[in-house]
Design a protein around this motif. Structure first.
Motif, PDB file in Angstrom:
ATOM      1  N   PRO A 141      39.673  29.833  47.233  1.00  0.00           N
ATOM      2  CA  PRO A 141      38.996  30.720  46.271  1.00  0.00           C
ATOM      3  C   PRO A 141      39.382  32.193  46.426  1.00  0.00           C
ATOM      4  CG  PRO A 141      37.459  29.082  47.072  1.00  0.00           C
ATOM      5  CD  PRO A 141      38.704  28.933  47.899  1.00  0.00           C
ATOM      6  N   PRO A 142      39.446  32.753  47.648  1.00  0.00           N
ATOM      7  CA  PRO A 142      39.875  34.154  47.762  1.00  0.00           C
ATOM      8  C   PRO A 142      41.294  34.408  47.262  1.00  0.00           C
ATOM      9  CG  PRO A 142      38.766  33.471  49.765  1.00  0.00           C
ATOM     10  CD  PRO A 142      38.965  32.228  48.945  1.00  0.00           C
ATOM     11  N   LEU A 143      42.144  33.392  47.351  1.00  0.00           N
ATOM     12  CA  LEU A 143      43.511  33.545  46.858  1.00  0.00           C
ATOM     13  C   LEU A 143      43.599  33.345  45.346  1.00  0.00           C
ATOM     14  CD1 LEU A 143      46.579  33.871  47.434  1.00  0.00           C
ATOM     15  CD2 LEU A 143      46.668  31.378  47.696  1.00  0.00           C
ATOM     16  N   LEU A 144      42.867  32.348  44.839  1.00  0.00           N
ATOM     17  CA  LEU A 144      42.991  31.987  43.431  1.00  0.00           C
ATOM     18  C   LEU A 144      42.201  32.902  42.494  1.00  0.00           C
ATOM     19  CD1 LEU A 144      42.881  28.078  43.638  1.00  0.00           C
ATOM     20  CD2 LEU A 144      44.866  29.555  43.352  1.00  0.00           C
ATOM     21  N   SER A 145      41.086  33.459  42.967  1.00  0.00           N
ATOM     22  CA  SER A 145      40.251  34.290  42.086  1.00  0.00           C
ATOM     23  C   SER A 145      41.022  35.452  41.463  1.00  0.00           C
ATOM     24  CB  SER A 145      39.023  34.800  42.839  1.00  0.00           C
ATOM     25  OG  SER A 145      38.097  33.758  43.035  1.00  0.00           O
ATOM     26  N   PRO A 146      41.749  36.271  42.262  1.00  0.00           N
ATOM     27  CA  PRO A 146      42.504  37.357  41.621  1.00  0.00           C
ATOM     28  C   PRO A 146      43.599  36.850  40.693  1.00  0.00           C
ATOM     29  CG  PRO A 146      43.059  37.202  43.956  1.00  0.00           C
ATOM     30  CD  PRO A 146      41.870  36.327  43.730  1.00  0.00           C
ATOM     31  N   LEU A 147      44.192  35.689  41.005  1.00  0.00           N
ATOM     32  CA  LEU A 147      45.216  35.123  40.121  1.00  0.00           C
ATOM     33  C   LEU A 147      44.597  34.632  38.816  1.00  0.00           C
ATOM     34  CD1 LEU A 147      47.338  33.091  42.710  1.00  0.00           C
ATOM     35  CD2 LEU A 147      47.831  35.340  41.752  1.00  0.00           C
ATOM     36  N   ILE A 148      43.440  33.962  38.925  1.00  0.00           N
ATOM     37  CA  ILE A 148      42.772  33.422  37.739  1.00  0.00           C
ATOM     38  C   ILE A 148      42.407  34.546  36.768  1.00  0.00           C
ATOM     39  CG2 ILE A 148      40.647  32.322  36.922  1.00  0.00           C
ATOM     40  CD1 ILE A 148      40.750  30.619  39.537  1.00  0.00           C
ATOM     41  N   TYR A 149      41.775  35.586  37.282  1.00  0.00           N
ATOM     42  CA  TYR A 149      41.321  36.672  36.405  1.00  0.00           C
ATOM     43  C   TYR A 149      42.465  37.612  36.034  1.00  0.00           C
ATOM     44  CZ  TYR A 149      36.607  35.069  37.319  1.00  0.00           C
ATOM     45  OH  TYR A 149      35.487  34.305  37.387  1.00  0.00           O
ATOM     46  N   GLY A 150      43.387  37.824  36.958  1.00  0.00           N
ATOM     47  CA  GLY A 150      44.513  38.705  36.657  1.00  0.00           C
ATOM     48  C   GLY A 150      45.420  38.157  35.583  1.00  0.00           C
ATOM     49  N   LEU A 151      45.550  36.824  35.521  1.00  0.00           N
ATOM     50  CA  LEU A 151      46.452  36.203  34.553  1.00  0.00           C
ATOM     51  C   LEU A 151      45.758  35.831  33.246  1.00  0.00           C
ATOM     52  CD1 LEU A 151      48.488  33.827  36.910  1.00  0.00           C
ATOM     53  CD2 LEU A 151      49.235  36.011  35.942  1.00  0.00           C
ATOM     54  N   ASN A 152      44.454  35.528  33.305  1.00  0.00           N
ATOM     55  CA  ASN A 152      43.762  35.003  32.130  1.00  0.00           C
ATOM     56  C   ASN A 152      42.982  36.046  31.341  1.00  0.00           C
ATOM     57  OD1 ASN A 152      43.960  31.845  32.028  1.00  0.00           O
ATOM     58  ND2 ASN A 152      43.709  32.349  34.185  1.00  0.00           N
ATOM     59  N   VAL A 153      42.546  37.110  31.978  1.00  0.00           N
ATOM     60  CA  VAL A 153      41.798  38.144  31.258  1.00  0.00           C
ATOM     61  C   VAL A 153      42.801  39.173  30.738  1.00  0.00           C
ATOM     62  CG1 VAL A 153      39.996  39.891  31.399  1.00  0.00           C
ATOM     63  CG2 VAL A 153      39.768  37.762  32.688  1.00  0.00           C
ATOM     64  N   SER A 154      42.927  39.249  29.411  1.00  0.00           N
ATOM     65  CA  SER A 154      43.985  40.064  28.799  1.00  0.00           C
ATOM     66  C   SER A 154      43.868  41.541  29.151  1.00  0.00           C
ATOM     67  CB  SER A 154      43.968  39.882  27.284  1.00  0.00           C
ATOM     68  OG  SER A 154      42.701  40.259  26.750  1.00  0.00           O
ATOM     69  N   LYS A 155      42.645  42.077  29.207  1.00  0.00           N
ATOM     70  CA  LYS A 155      42.462  43.499  29.522  1.00  0.00           C
ATOM     71  C   LYS A 155      42.973  43.826  30.922  1.00  0.00           C
ATOM     72  CE  LYS A 155      38.562  44.789  26.559  1.00  0.00           C
ATOM     73  NZ  LYS A 155      37.180  45.324  26.553  1.00  0.00           N
ATOM     74  N   ILE A 156      42.670  42.948  31.878  1.00  0.00           N
ATOM     75  CA  ILE A 156      43.117  43.172  33.254  1.00  0.00           C
ATOM     76  C   ILE A 156      44.629  43.029  33.340  1.00  0.00           C
ATOM     77  CG2 ILE A 156      42.998  42.302  35.628  1.00  0.00           C
ATOM     78  CD1 ILE A 156      40.128  41.522  35.136  1.00  0.00           C
ATOM     79  N   ARG A 157      45.168  42.035  32.642  1.00  0.00           N
ATOM     80  CA  ARG A 157      46.615  41.812  32.649  1.00  0.00           C
ATOM     81  C   ARG A 157      47.345  43.025  32.072  1.00  0.00           C
ATOM     82  NH1 ARG A 157      46.386  37.254  30.234  1.00  0.00           N
ATOM     83  NH2 ARG A 157      47.052  37.927  28.153  1.00  0.00           N
ATOM     84  N   THR A 158      46.823  43.554  30.972  1.00  0.00           N
ATOM     85  CA  THR A 158      47.433  44.740  30.348  1.00  0.00           C
ATOM     86  C   THR A 158      47.330  45.957  31.254  1.00  0.00           C
ATOM     87  OG1 THR A 158      46.862  43.890  28.150  1.00  0.00           O
ATOM     88  CG2 THR A 158      47.383  46.239  28.326  1.00  0.00           C
ATOM     89  N   SER A 159      46.172  46.145  31.894  1.00  0.00           N
ATOM     90  CA  SER A 159      45.977  47.286  32.796  1.00  0.00           C
ATOM     91  C   SER A 159      46.895  47.191  34.006  1.00  0.00           C
ATOM     92  CB  SER A 159      44.515  47.360  33.238  1.00  0.00           C
ATOM     93  OG  SER A 159      43.666  47.612  32.135  1.00  0.00           O
ATOM     94  N   CYS A 160      47.129  45.978  34.496  1.00  0.00           N
ATOM     95  CA  CYS A 160      48.061  45.788  35.622  1.00  0.00           C
ATOM     96  C   CYS A 160      49.472  46.222  35.226  1.00  0.00           C
ATOM     97  CB  CYS A 160      48.064  44.322  36.061  1.00  0.00           C
ATOM     98  SG  CYS A 160      46.632  43.810  37.020  1.00  0.00           S
ATOM     99  N   ARG A 161      49.898  45.801  34.032  1.00  0.00           N
ATOM    100  CA  ARG A 161      51.241  46.183  33.569  1.00  0.00           C
ATOM    101  C   ARG A 161      51.352  47.693  33.399  1.00  0.00           C
ATOM    102  NH1 ARG A 161      51.135  41.434  30.050  1.00  0.00           N
ATOM    103  NH2 ARG A 161      50.407  42.783  28.376  1.00  0.00           N
ATOM    104  N   ASN A 162      50.316  48.298  32.819  1.00  0.00           N
ATOM    105  CA  ASN A 162      50.340  49.748  32.606  1.00  0.00           C
ATOM    106  C   ASN A 162      50.374  50.516  33.920  1.00  0.00           C
ATOM    107  OD1 ASN A 162      50.247  49.336  29.858  1.00  0.00           O
ATOM    108  ND2 ASN A 162      48.028  49.597  29.712  1.00  0.00           N
ATOM    109  N   LEU A 163      49.521  50.073  34.877  1.00  0.00           N
ATOM    110  CA  LEU A 163      49.452  50.778  36.156  1.00  0.00           C
ATOM    111  C   LEU A 163      50.753  50.654  36.929  1.00  0.00           C
ATOM    112  CD1 LEU A 163      47.728  52.356  38.201  1.00  0.00           C
ATOM    113  CD2 LEU A 163      46.991  50.166  39.148  1.00  0.00           C
ATOM    114  N   PHE A 164      51.290  49.435  36.998  1.00  0.00           N
ATOM    115  CA  PHE A 164      52.537  49.238  37.747  1.00  0.00           C
ATOM    116  C   PHE A 164      53.730  49.854  37.015  1.00  0.00           C
ATOM    117  CE2 PHE A 164      50.036  45.760  39.717  1.00  0.00           C
ATOM    118  CZ  PHE A 164      50.136  46.197  41.026  1.00  0.00           C
TER     119      PHE A 164
END
Length: 320
Positions: free
Chosen positions: A281-304
């Motif tokens: 769960p500690p490993l998969l939770s950030p992957l699940i939300y980072g890949l599936n929630v569009s706002k977080i995915r977009t913010s990750c791309r923008n920040l990086f």
């Protein structure tokens, strides 16, 4: 051992002979722990740095990611130390500290998942009242109650277990476990068992029942909603459901490992089953939300993307 006061340490007998694989396993586990901490820290930073993510659901996600770091840190440093050692002992007080941290981690996880279900329930079933019900004050209150409630619930077993007279100090796991220590007791454990059932009902079954209640209402709304509303609801609810199922199965594996005789199961499988709820769960939770929630995915791309641009500019300046 006739009395608990004679127990100054516990022996973790769940470790098997690592022989020549010791350093390879240590490297793999250390890398695994580093990825867990790194992934969760990255998403906490992304959410805190992006103003578009300053909303209730993302605040709850930050709390979830922080809890993943907390739970894995309660396990992995001691696990890594024992991988390198031939003697797998844990001091009396450190063992109880680990029990408190691991159990409070599990309780916070269920509480935060329940709070996230309430967030989705308000957003989908009562969208006009969403920001009124989940204002900044209420969000902070829900997070604070989740953490403080978990700590209060799990400090009680420690106070109940310390007076027990123990007949052994061998724990057949790779980490300390409250239930297995209670089983070692030579004195009455009735109070421990009663409180254990109460705590399980409060920390596990109550959040799960509340989550099921919210999703029944969410599904009712979705059945009568437009396709766009259904799609939006699914995009936010599916990651939450995956997290809940994943963690619940992990806890079930841990219960099977502790409550039932699994001597016929190979030691490696027993260890992996007991570690699942503290590692996957500690490993998969950030992957699940980072890949599936569009706002977080977009913010990750923008920040990086901004970070890469800054690095490129620095490299150009250094060349000049």
């Amino acid at each position: 051992m006739a009395n608990h006061t004679h127990v100054s340490y516990f022996i973790l007998s769940g470790y098997f002979n690592l022989s020549q694989l010791r350093y390879l396993i240590f490297t793999c586990v250390a890398l695994f722990y580093t990825i867990i901490v790194g992934a969760n820290v990255v998403l906490i930073v992304v959410i805190s740095q992006s103003r578009t993510l300053h909303e209730p659901m993302c605040a709850f996600l930050c709390s979830l990611f922080l809890n993943e770091i907390y739970g894995s840190t309660a396990l992995f440093p001691l696990l890594l130390l024992h991988i390198l050692r031939d003697v797998h002992t844990v001091p009396y007080s450190l063992c109880f500290l680990q029990i408190f941290c691991l159990y409070s981690y599990a309780t916070v996880e269920f509480f935060i998942l329940a709070v996230m279900a309430y967030d989705r329930y308000q957003a989908i079933c009562f969208p006009m009242q969403y920001h009124l019900q989940l204002n900044n004050r209420n969000v902070l209150l829900l997070v604070a109650v989740s953490w403080s409630g978990a700590f209060v619930i799990n400090i009680v077993p420690i106070t109940l277990i310390t007076p027990l007279k123990l007949c052994s100090n061998i724990i057949p796991k790779v980490y300390c476990d409250n239930y297995l220590i209670v089983k070692m007791a030579c004195s009455s454990t009735r109070v421990n068992n009663i409180y254990g059932l109460f705590a399980t009902a409060l920390a596990v079954f109550s959040p799960i029942a509340f989550i099921l209640f919210t999703y029944v209402h969410i599904l009712r709304v979705c059945f009568s909603a437009s396709p766009q509303t259904k799609q939006k609801a699914l995009s936010t609810c599916v990651p939450h459901c995956i997290s809940l199922v994943n963690f619940t199965f992990g806890v079930c594996f841990e219960v099977l490992q502790s409550r039932f005789d699994m001597s016929s199961v190979p030691p490696v499988i027993r260890v992996l089953l007991s570690l699942y709820w503290l590692s996957c769960p500690p490993l998969l939770s950030p992957l699940i939300y980072g890949l599936n929630v569009s706002k977080i995915r977009t913010s990750c791309r923008n920040l990086f993307g901004k970070v890469n641009m800054k690095v490129a500019l620095l490299l150009c300046l250094n060349k000049q």
